[in-house]
Design a protein around this motif. Structure first.
Motif, PDB file in Angstrom:
ATOM      1  N   GLN A  19     -12.900  13.066  21.669  1.00 32.83           N
ATOM      2  CA  GLN A  19     -12.666  13.521  23.033  1.00 32.83           C
ATOM      3  C   GLN A  19     -11.844  12.487  23.782  1.00 32.83           C
ATOM      4  OE1 GLN A  19     -16.689  13.943  24.346  1.00 32.83           O
ATOM      5  NE2 GLN A  19     -17.102  11.759  24.364  1.00 32.83           N
ATOM      6  N   HIS A  20     -11.407  12.850  24.947  1.00 32.41           N
ATOM      7  CA  HIS A  20     -10.622  11.921  25.747  1.00 32.41           C
ATOM      8  C   HIS A  20     -11.478  10.729  26.162  1.00 32.41           C
ATOM      9  CE1 HIS A  20      -6.812  14.063  26.198  1.00 32.41           C
ATOM     10  NE2 HIS A  20      -7.534  15.169  26.142  1.00 32.41           N
ATOM     11  N   PRO A  21     -10.891   9.544  26.207  1.00 32.46           N
ATOM     12  CA  PRO A  21     -11.667   8.358  26.571  1.00 32.46           C
ATOM     13  C   PRO A  21     -12.051   8.375  28.037  1.00 32.46           C
ATOM     14  CG  PRO A  21      -9.343   7.819  26.431  1.00 32.46           C
ATOM     15  CD  PRO A  21      -9.483   9.237  25.946  1.00 32.46           C
ATOM     16  N   PRO A  22     -13.022   7.544  28.413  1.00 34.54           N
ATOM     17  CA  PRO A  22     -13.407   7.462  29.826  1.00 34.54           C
ATOM     18  C   PRO A  22     -12.240   7.012  30.701  1.00 34.54           C
ATOM     19  CG  PRO A  22     -15.006   6.352  28.408  1.00 34.54           C
ATOM     20  CD  PRO A  22     -13.830   6.668  27.556  1.00 34.54           C
ATOM     21  N   ALA A  23     -12.342   7.320  31.981  1.00 31.99           N
ATOM     22  CA  ALA A  23     -11.306   6.896  32.925  1.00 31.99           C
ATOM     23  C   ALA A  23     -11.136   5.383  32.863  1.00 31.99           C
ATOM     24  CB  ALA A  23     -11.702   7.324  34.342  1.00 31.99           C
ATOM     25  N   GLY A  24      -9.906   4.959  32.867  1.00 30.61           N
ATOM     26  CA  GLY A  24      -9.615   3.531  32.831  1.00 30.61           C
ATOM     27  C   GLY A  24      -9.420   2.966  31.444  1.00 30.61           C
ATOM     28  N   VAL A  25      -9.746   3.723  30.403  1.00 39.04           N
ATOM     29  CA  VAL A  25      -9.521   3.269  29.033  1.00 39.04           C
ATOM     30  C   VAL A  25      -8.157   3.793  28.593  1.00 39.04           C
ATOM     31  CG1 VAL A  25     -10.323   3.367  26.646  1.00 39.04           C
ATOM     32  CG2 VAL A  25     -11.976   3.219  28.524  1.00 39.04           C
ATOM     33  N   PRO A  26      -7.196   2.906  28.300  1.00 41.26           N
ATOM     34  CA  PRO A  26      -5.795   3.332  28.161  1.00 41.26           C
ATOM     35  C   PRO A  26      -5.428   3.852  26.781  1.00 41.26           C
ATOM     36  CG  PRO A  26      -5.923   0.964  27.907  1.00 41.26           C
ATOM     37  CD  PRO A  26      -7.343   1.433  28.180  1.00 41.26           C
ATOM     38  N   LEU A  27      -6.297   4.639  26.162  1.00 40.64           N
ATOM     39  CA  LEU A  27      -6.056   5.109  24.807  1.00 40.64           C
ATOM     40  C   LEU A  27      -5.743   6.597  24.785  1.00 40.64           C
ATOM     41  CD1 LEU A  27      -8.961   3.239  22.966  1.00 40.64           C
ATOM     42  CD2 LEU A  27      -6.589   2.484  23.282  1.00 40.64           C
ATOM     43  N   VAL A  28      -5.031   7.010  23.748  1.00 42.32           N
ATOM     44  CA  VAL A  28      -4.658   8.405  23.558  1.00 42.32           C
ATOM     45  C   VAL A  28      -5.386   8.930  22.325  1.00 42.32           C
ATOM     46  CG1 VAL A  28      -2.762   9.989  23.038  1.00 42.32           C
ATOM     47  CG2 VAL A  28      -2.399   8.058  24.613  1.00 42.32           C
ATOM     48  N   ALA A  41       0.843  -1.190   0.000  1.00 44.74           N
ATOM     49  CA  ALA A  41       0.000   0.000   0.000  1.00 44.74           C
ATOM     50  C   ALA A  41       0.876   1.238   0.000  1.00 44.74           C
ATOM     51  CB  ALA A  41      -0.912   0.008   1.227  1.00 44.74           C
ATOM     52  N   THR A  42       0.365   2.309  -0.624  1.00 44.88           N
ATOM     53  CA  THR A  42       1.104   3.564  -0.694  1.00 44.88           C
ATOM     54  C   THR A  42       0.195   4.742  -0.427  1.00 44.88           C
ATOM     55  OG1 THR A  42       0.712   3.865  -3.074  1.00 44.88           O
ATOM     56  CG2 THR A  42       2.699   2.648  -2.432  1.00 44.88           C
ATOM     57  N   ARG A  43       0.784   5.839  -0.023  1.00 48.46           N
ATOM     58  CA  ARG A  43       0.125   7.146   0.021  1.00 48.46           C
ATOM     59  C   ARG A  43       1.011   8.107  -0.760  1.00 48.46           C
ATOM     60  NH1 ARG A  43      -1.007  10.051   5.698  1.00 48.46           N
ATOM     61  NH2 ARG A  43       1.247   9.736   5.803  1.00 48.46           N
ATOM     62  N   ASN A  44       0.436   8.682  -1.800  1.00 46.09           N
ATOM     63  CA  ASN A  44       1.194   9.575  -2.682  1.00 46.09           C
ATOM     64  C   ASN A  44       2.500   8.939  -3.154  1.00 46.09           C
ATOM     65  OD1 ASN A  44      -0.870  11.355  -2.217  1.00 46.09           O
ATOM     66  ND2 ASN A  44       0.310  12.742  -0.925  1.00 46.09           N
ATOM     67  N   GLY A  45       2.418   7.637  -3.430  1.00 47.99           N
ATOM     68  CA  GLY A  45       3.567   6.924  -3.971  1.00 47.99           C
ATOM     69  C   GLY A  45       4.557   6.409  -2.953  1.00 47.99           C
ATOM     70  N   HIS A  46       4.375   6.738  -1.675  1.00 46.09           N
ATOM     71  CA  HIS A  46       5.299   6.300  -0.628  1.00 46.09           C
ATOM     72  C   HIS A  46       4.727   5.084   0.093  1.00 46.09           C
ATOM     73  CE1 HIS A  46       7.721   9.904  -1.179  1.00 46.09           C
ATOM     74  NE2 HIS A  46       6.613  10.624  -1.116  1.00 46.09           N
ATOM     75  N   ALA A  47       5.551   4.057   0.247  1.00 46.75           N
ATOM     76  CA  ALA A  47       5.099   2.814   0.869  1.00 46.75           C
ATOM     77  C   ALA A  47       4.643   3.053   2.298  1.00 46.75           C
ATOM     78  CB  ALA A  47       6.217   1.781   0.842  1.00 46.75           C
ATOM     79  N   LEU A  48       3.560   2.381   2.666  1.00 46.65           N
ATOM     80  CA  LEU A  48       2.999   2.497   4.008  1.00 46.65           C
ATOM     81  C   LEU A  48       3.429   1.323   4.871  1.00 46.65           C
ATOM     82  CD1 LEU A  48      -0.642   3.571   3.110  1.00 46.65           C
ATOM     83  CD2 LEU A  48       1.206   5.038   3.940  1.00 46.65           C
ATOM     84  N   VAL A  49       3.724   1.620   6.120  1.00 43.49           N
ATOM     85  CA  VAL A  49       4.031   0.594   7.114  1.00 43.49           C
ATOM     86  C   VAL A  49       3.163   0.879   8.327  1.00 43.49           C
ATOM     87  CG1 VAL A  49       5.769  -0.475   8.574  1.00 43.49           C
ATOM     88  CG2 VAL A  49       6.398   0.359   6.294  1.00 43.49           C
ATOM     89  N   ALA A  50       2.338  -0.078   8.681  1.00 49.44           N
ATOM     90  CA  ALA A  50       1.384   0.118   9.767  1.00 49.44           C
ATOM     91  C   ALA A  50       2.077   0.229  11.117  1.00 49.44           C
ATOM     92  CB  ALA A  50       0.386  -1.030   9.804  1.00 49.44           C
ATOM     93  N   SER A  51       1.320   0.751  12.055  1.00 51.45           N
ATOM     94  CA  SER A  51       1.786   0.820  13.436  1.00 51.45           C
ATOM     95  C   SER A  51       2.277  -0.545  13.908  1.00 51.45           C
ATOM     96  CB  SER A  51       0.639   1.279  14.338  1.00 51.45           C
ATOM     97  OG  SER A  51       0.933   1.049  15.701  1.00 51.45           O
ATOM     98  N   ASN A  52       3.373  -0.535  14.660  1.00 49.73           N
ATOM     99  CA  ASN A  52       3.902  -1.785  15.221  1.00 49.73           C
ATOM    100  C   ASN A  52       3.820  -1.785  16.746  1.00 49.73           C
ATOM    101  OD1 ASN A  52       5.867   0.061  15.864  1.00 49.73           O
ATOM    102  ND2 ASN A  52       7.558  -1.024  14.855  1.00 49.73           N
ATOM    103  N   ARG A  53       2.890  -1.046  17.270  1.00 49.34           N
ATOM    104  CA  ARG A  53       2.756  -0.958  18.737  1.00 49.34           C
ATOM    105  C   ARG A  53       2.508  -2.343  19.332  1.00 49.34           C
ATOM    106  NH1 ARG A  53       2.465   3.314  21.840  1.00 49.34           N
ATOM    107  NH2 ARG A  53       1.867   2.969  24.003  1.00 49.34           N
ATOM    108  N   THR A  54       3.084  -2.601  20.508  1.00 51.55           N
ATOM    109  CA  THR A  54       2.968  -3.922  21.124  1.00 51.55           C
ATOM    110  C   THR A  54       2.122  -3.938  22.392  1.00 51.55           C
ATOM    111  OG1 THR A  54       5.036  -3.560  22.338  1.00 51.55           O
ATOM    112  CG2 THR A  54       5.190  -4.675  20.199  1.00 51.55           C
ATOM    113  N   THR A  55       1.754  -2.748  22.906  1.00 50.93           N
ATOM    114  CA  THR A  55       0.918  -2.701  24.110  1.00 50.93           C
ATOM    115  C   THR A  55      -0.263  -1.766  23.874  1.00 50.93           C
ATOM    116  OG1 THR A  55       2.224  -0.895  25.065  1.00 50.93           O
ATOM    117  CG2 THR A  55       2.860  -3.145  25.656  1.00 50.93           C
ATOM    118  N   LEU A  56      -1.407  -2.128  24.441  1.00 48.57           N
ATOM    119  CA  LEU A  56      -2.597  -1.304  24.291  1.00 48.57           C
ATOM    120  C   LEU A  56      -2.477   0.001  25.073  1.00 48.57           C
ATOM    121  CD1 LEU A  56      -5.371  -1.354  22.921  1.00 48.57           C
ATOM    122  CD2 LEU A  56      -6.309  -2.331  25.026  1.00 48.57           C
TER     123      LEU A  56
END
Length: 266
Positions: A158-167, A134-149
């Motif tokens: 908006q900010h998630p509810p308390a206790g939901v560990p997302l940004v 996959a590409t965007r404007n001709g540049h190859a895409l590499v997905a997120s490699n995050r290992t922890t939620l």
């Protein structure tokens, strides 16, 4: 024979047509509601007509499934099917915001084999071919490699509810662009837990998968396309290592939505 360059040219011309009606560029298209809370404008209809004619000329044997066209079951008997949302993210479009895209996918045997997002207000063209990356404007895409939620970035208003560990990160109205953000590594996770339609997600699903992300419905099951009922319950796109944790995180909301009989689009 499928000609990806010709299809890309059609997608980009469709984007230019939409851009020529976009309020963000000073235009004032006629807009209305198909149903309460479900806006549509003349750009949706104009782009849909252009795409049906142009893509049909390129591949007359392919079926057609689009948000702005009455569905016909004959598509199920075709070996190929176009899955099209002429303006995905209409709310952003009519508000003059850039979070919209023309979404085009070509499916075969229940799977997308080509996906294109033309987002001219953002100066972006996203493309994926099955097995070719996959590409965007001709540049190859590499997905997120995050290992922890914990700390995972997700497009949200908006900010998630308390206790939901997302940004939270910026959330375009287009679900396809939100999915593509995981493909580009600008987000680690995208999740919805209500009914959505194949035309919303087919192109972006292939883009995300070809970039290395995992894509499923909100239950964690694989997505299928060109089904008799062209819906999926939720979509979950993430870095591979956090996919199961993300599924578990949204499981209560998924179950609640199903119990409540939620039928809103994703």
């Amino acid at each position: 024979m499928i000609d990806p360059q010709a299809i890309q040219a059609v997608a980009e011309e469709a984007g230019r047509i939409a851009l020529g009606m976009w309020p963000g560029a000073g235009h004032a298209p006629r807009c209305w509601e198909k149903a309460p809370g479900n806006p549509v404008c003349e750009a949706d209809i104009a782009v849909d007509g252009f795409l049906r004619e142009s893509l049909g000329a390129l591949l007359p044997e392919a079926g057609w499934l689009s948000e702005e066209t009455v569905d016909h079951p004959e598509r199920l008997d075709r070996g190929l099917c176009w899955l099209v949302d002429p303006v995905d993210g209409t709310r952003d479009f009519v508000a003059g915001r850039a979070g919209w895209a023309v979404s085009i996918a070509l499916a075969s045997a229940g799977r997308p084999i080509l996906g294109i997002l033309a987002a001219p207000a953002r100066g972006e063209t996203w493309i994926a071919r099955a097995g070719a990356g996959a590409t965007r404007n001709g540049h190859a895409l590499v997905a997120s490699n995050r290992t922890t939620l914990e700390g995972a970035r997700m497009p949200m208003d908006q900010h998630p509810p308390a206790g939901v560990p997302l940004v939270p990160v910026a959330k375009p109205n287009s679900i396809a662009l939100r999915m593509a953000m995981v493909a580009s590594g600008e987000a680690d996770l995208l999740a919805t837990w209500r009914w959505g339609y194949e035309w919303d997600i087919a192109a972006a699903a292939l883009i995300a998968e070809e970039a290395g992300a995992l894509v499923s419905d909100s239950h964690g099951a694989p997505l299928a396309f060109n089904k008799p009922d062209p819906r999926a319950f939720g979509v979950l796109v993430s870095a591979p290592a956090i996919h199961e944790a993300a599924r578990a995180l949204v499981a209560p909301a998924t179950a609640k939505a199903l119990r409540a009989g939620t039928v809103k689009r994703g």
